[in-house]
Design a protein around this motif. Structure first.
Motif, PDB file in Angstrom:
ATOM      1  N   GLY A  22       0.813  -1.230   0.000  1.00 58.28           N
ATOM      2  CA  GLY A  22       0.000   0.000   0.000  1.00 58.28           C
ATOM      3  C   GLY A  22       0.836   1.264   0.000  1.00 58.28           C
ATOM      4  O   GLY A  22       1.624   1.524  -0.917  1.00 58.28           O
ATOM      5  N   THR A  23       0.691   2.061   1.048  1.00 62.81           N
ATOM      6  CA  THR A  23       1.430   3.328   1.151  1.00 62.81           C
ATOM      7  C   THR A  23       2.911   3.110   1.437  1.00 62.81           C
ATOM      8  O   THR A  23       3.681   4.069   1.445  1.00 62.81           O
ATOM      9  CB  THR A  23       0.876   4.181   2.306  1.00 62.81           C
ATOM     10  N   THR A  24       3.310   1.891   1.755  1.00 67.38           N
ATOM     11  CA  THR A  24       4.691   1.483   2.111  1.00 67.38           C
ATOM     12  C   THR A  24       5.102   1.941   3.511  1.00 67.38           C
ATOM     13  O   THR A  24       6.267   1.897   3.857  1.00 67.38           O
ATOM     14  CB  THR A  24       5.785   1.960   1.110  1.00 67.38           C
ATOM     15  N   VAL A  40       5.267  -5.590  -2.235  1.00 68.90           N
ATOM     16  CA  VAL A  40       4.343  -6.087  -3.257  1.00 68.90           C
ATOM     17  C   VAL A  40       2.988  -5.419  -3.062  1.00 68.90           C
ATOM     18  O   VAL A  40       2.496  -5.316  -1.935  1.00 68.90           O
ATOM     19  CB  VAL A  40       4.155  -7.624  -3.101  1.00 68.90           C
ATOM     20  N   ASP A  41       2.388  -4.962  -4.135  1.00 67.41           N
ATOM     21  CA  ASP A  41       0.995  -4.498  -4.079  1.00 67.41           C
ATOM     22  C   ASP A  41       0.391  -4.669  -5.456  1.00 67.41           C
ATOM     23  O   ASP A  41       1.105  -4.685  -6.457  1.00 67.41           O
ATOM     24  CB  ASP A  41       0.904  -3.036  -3.623  1.00 67.41           C
ATOM     25  N   ILE A  42      -0.947  -4.765  -5.474  1.00 69.29           N
ATOM     26  CA  ILE A  42      -1.639  -5.013  -6.736  1.00 69.29           C
ATOM     27  C   ILE A  42      -1.901  -3.715  -7.501  1.00 69.29           C
ATOM     28  O   ILE A  42      -2.161  -3.732  -8.697  1.00 69.29           O
ATOM     29  CB  ILE A  42      -2.952  -5.785  -6.459  1.00 69.29           C
ATOM     30  N   LEU A 188       2.170  -9.442   6.374  1.00 70.39           N
ATOM     31  CA  LEU A 188       0.932  -9.520   5.602  1.00 70.39           C
ATOM     32  C   LEU A 188      -0.120  -8.616   6.235  1.00 70.39           C
ATOM     33  O   LEU A 188      -0.468  -8.802   7.408  1.00 70.39           O
ATOM     34  CB  LEU A 188       0.392 -10.963   5.573  1.00 70.39           C
ATOM     35  N   ASP A 189      -0.603  -7.675   5.462  1.00 65.33           N
ATOM     36  CA  ASP A 189      -1.652  -6.754   5.920  1.00 65.33           C
ATOM     37  C   ASP A 189      -2.718  -6.705   4.831  1.00 65.33           C
ATOM     38  O   ASP A 189      -2.835  -5.715   4.099  1.00 65.33           O
ATOM     39  CB  ASP A 189      -1.038  -5.361   6.166  1.00 65.33           C
ATOM     40  N   PRO A 190      -3.496  -7.790   4.692  1.00 67.95           N
ATOM     41  CA  PRO A 190      -4.422  -7.877   3.553  1.00 67.95           C
ATOM     42  C   PRO A 190      -5.614  -6.937   3.728  1.00 67.95           C
ATOM     43  O   PRO A 190      -5.876  -6.461   4.843  1.00 67.95           O
ATOM     44  CB  PRO A 190      -4.880  -9.337   3.613  1.00 67.95           C
ATOM     45  N   SER A 231     -10.066  -6.586  -9.746  1.00 61.69           N
ATOM     46  CA  SER A 231     -10.499  -7.229  -8.508  1.00 61.69           C
ATOM     47  C   SER A 231      -9.391  -8.075  -7.901  1.00 61.69           C
ATOM     48  O   SER A 231      -8.508  -8.569  -8.582  1.00 61.69           O
ATOM     49  CB  SER A 231     -11.703  -8.105  -8.835  1.00 61.69           C
ATOM     50  N   SER A 232      -9.471  -8.208  -6.582  1.00 63.85           N
ATOM     51  CA  SER A 232      -8.527  -9.039  -5.857  1.00 63.85           C
ATOM     52  C   SER A 232      -9.324 -10.071  -5.083  1.00 63.85           C
ATOM     53  O   SER A 232     -10.404  -9.761  -4.565  1.00 63.85           O
ATOM     54  CB  SER A 232      -7.741  -8.157  -4.893  1.00 63.85           C
ATOM     55  N   PRO A 233      -8.812 -11.311  -4.953  1.00 64.04           N
ATOM     56  CA  PRO A 233      -9.565 -12.300  -4.162  1.00 64.04           C
ATOM     57  C   PRO A 233      -9.775 -11.829  -2.731  1.00 64.04           C
ATOM     58  O   PRO A 233     -10.712 -12.270  -2.062  1.00 64.04           O
ATOM     59  CB  PRO A 233      -8.676 -13.540  -4.215  1.00 64.04           C
TER      60      PRO A 233
HETATM   61  C1  SAM Z   1      -4.736  -2.998   4.398  1.00 63.94           C
HETATM   62  S1  SAM Z   1      -3.923  -2.369   2.977  1.00 63.94           S
HETATM   63  C2  SAM Z   1      -2.229  -2.436   3.397  1.00 63.94           C
HETATM   64  C3  SAM Z   1      -1.754  -1.142   3.975  1.00 63.94           C
HETATM   65  C4  SAM Z   1      -0.252  -1.091   4.144  1.00 63.94           C
HETATM   66  N1  SAM Z   1       0.207  -1.962   5.207  1.00 63.94           N
HETATM   67  C5  SAM Z   1       0.221   0.342   4.407  1.00 63.94           C
HETATM   68  O1  SAM Z   1       1.072   0.515   5.290  1.00 63.94           O
HETATM   69  O2  SAM Z   1      -0.251   1.249   3.729  1.00 63.94           O
HETATM   70  C6  SAM Z   1      -4.086  -3.693   1.832  1.00 63.94           C
HETATM   71  C7  SAM Z   1      -3.306  -3.534   0.539  1.00 63.94           C
HETATM   72  O3  SAM Z   1      -3.402  -4.747  -0.196  1.00 63.94           O
HETATM   73  C8  SAM Z   1      -3.403  -4.434  -1.584  1.00 63.94           C
HETATM   74  N2  SAM Z   1      -3.952  -5.620  -2.275  1.00 63.94           N
HETATM   75  C9  SAM Z   1      -5.243  -5.990  -2.426  1.00 63.94           C
HETATM   76  N3  SAM Z   1      -5.318  -7.168  -3.024  1.00 63.94           N
HETATM   77  C10 SAM Z   1      -4.041  -7.571  -3.264  1.00 63.94           C
HETATM   78  C11 SAM Z   1      -3.478  -8.721  -3.854  1.00 63.94           C
HETATM   79  N4  SAM Z   1      -4.242  -9.714  -4.324  1.00 63.94           N
HETATM   80  N5  SAM Z   1      -2.137  -8.802  -3.946  1.00 63.94           N
HETATM   81  C12 SAM Z   1      -1.342  -7.802  -3.488  1.00 63.94           C
HETATM   82  N6  SAM Z   1      -1.836  -6.679  -2.917  1.00 63.94           N
HETATM   83  C13 SAM Z   1      -3.166  -6.576  -2.800  1.00 63.94           C
HETATM   84  C14 SAM Z   1      -4.226  -3.173  -1.672  1.00 63.94           C
HETATM   85  O4  SAM Z   1      -3.946  -2.463  -2.864  1.00 63.94           O
HETATM   86  C15 SAM Z   1      -3.799  -2.430  -0.399  1.00 63.94           C
HETATM   87  O5  SAM Z   1      -2.747  -1.547  -0.663  1.00 63.94           O
END
Ligand code: SAM
Length: 343
Positions: A22-24, A40-42, A188-190, A231-233
């Motif tokens: 996300g924001t890193t 890694v981010d989508i 992991l912070d999904p 979309s993401s799962p």
């Molecule tokens: C809860 S946020 C994480 C926030 C991050 N820890 C931060 O410090 O900003 C979840 C993140 O997962 C990403 N995301 C959603 N589905 C994903 C996937 N299948 N693979 C990788 N990243 C994914 C979203 O774009 C989002 O940035």
């Protein structure tokens, strides 16, 4: 954040992967400890932020050129284009006088993707735009009246770059988890619900893609936001549990640290189950930064139910899984926050 930074320091890890960066913010905290971090981010914007804050080694940056590029971009005259029309006139996210400068600066950067400063300059533009927007944070809506900060002039600033190596990878964590590594620690912070981050931050996504997309609704979101391809799962309740389990099982790391909360699709017991294959599991629970293991309606480590459900508030969970001695060393200062699965 201080907790994750502290857990990381106590882990002794020197390599890490943040699978949902996300924001890193978290990836950056790990890098501040000197770790070689893969983010890694989508999302497209997640990749650009990671290229800036994680993959860029500040020791290798031409800081004089960066400073003069920022100065030059800050003095470019505005020129109304897609951004101004879509986000300042049709919608009201940013005042037109600033939107015109966003258009001019982003057009100037276009075609320079191979420049090592590209992601740093684009991150600076994203953050500058964010500082003068008229939202409450996410970009699902804008305020009826211009926010006070939206009257300020857009100003590109130098991002706080960190020394050392790192990597930015865009993609689906489910696919990438088995391919990347090895790492000492995986964080992991999904996502917690059905709301896609690309929709919450669609303006950042468009600032990166710079593709003048068709849009819909009052929020003028990219049409992509409602298409399955974005979309993401992790945003689908039926798919999320298996997706998370597969990432936890596949990621190539000695330690796994998982953030979650008690208002989402998986309960604490299921989180314990998902992590069980990684070795010893310890869970911490926090409410508004406070230790709550002994005050709310969940079980303490002795299996006694404590507190009353009427007091329940949102809890943030952090689970740590891996070799027992390492896990116990990491969570040792947080004994009061320890929680266990239901007895
Ligand atoms: C809860 S946020 C994480 C926030 C991050 N820890 C931060 O410090 O900003 C979840 C993140 O997962 C990403 N995301 C959603 N589905 C994903 C996937 N299948 N693979 C990788 N990243 C994914 C979203 O774009 C989002 O940035």
């Amino acid at each position: 954040m201080p907790l994750l930074s502290d857990l990381f320091a106590r882990s002794g890890a020197s390599t890490a992967i943040d699978m949902f960066s996300g924001t890193t913010r978290v990836a950056r905290a790990f890098k501040e400890h000197g770790a070689d971090v893969t983010a890694v981010d989508i999302t497209r914007y997640g990749e650009v932020l990671a290229r800036c804050y994680v993959a860029t080694d500040s020791n290798l940056v031409d800081l004089d050129r960066l400073a003069s590029e920022l100065d030059r971009l800050n003095t470019l005259s505005g020129h109304a284009g897609y951004f101004t029309k879509t986000f300042c006139l049709d919608a009201r996210y940013v005042q037109p006088f600033n939107g015109e400068r966003v258009d001019a600066i982003r057009n100037d950067l276009e075609g320079r993707q191979d420049d090592p400063l590209f992601s740093v300059l684009l991150t600076s533009l994203i953050e500058a735009t964010d500082r003068v927007d008229s939202t409450t944070g996410v970009q699902m809506a804008y305020l009826k009246n211009w926010a006070p900060r939206s009257h300020n002039p857009l100003e590109l600033r130098l991002p706080n770059l960190l020394p050392g190596p790192g990597r930015a990878v865009r993609g689906n964590a489910v696919d990438l988890a088995p391919e990347l590594g090895p790492f000492d620690l995986a964080y992991l912070d999904p996502p917690y619900n059905q709301h896609r981050y690309i929709a919450n931050y669609h303006i950042w996504e468009t600032l990166v893609a710079w593709d003048d997309p068709d849009h819909y609704g009052i929020a003028n979101k990219r049409v992509e936001c409602r298409e399955p391809c974005s979309s993401s799962p992790f945003n689908h309740k039926p798919l999320m549990p298996d997706a998370l389990r597969s990432v936890i099982a596949a990621v190539n790391a000695r330690l796994v640290v998982l953030s979650y909360n008690d208002e989402s699709w998986l309960g604490l017991d299921e989180l314990f189950e998902a992590c069980a294959g990684r070795g010893h599991v310890a869970a911490l629970a926090f409410e508004s930064g406070r230790y709550v293991g002994a005050t709310i309606g969940i079980h303490n480590r002795e299996g006694h139910k404590v507190g009353t459900p009427g007091h329940r508030k949102n809890l943030e969970y952090v689970l740590v899984a891996g070799p027992e001695d390492m896990v116990e060393h990491m969570v040792e200062p947080y004994g009061k926050a320890r929680v266990d699965r239901a007895a």
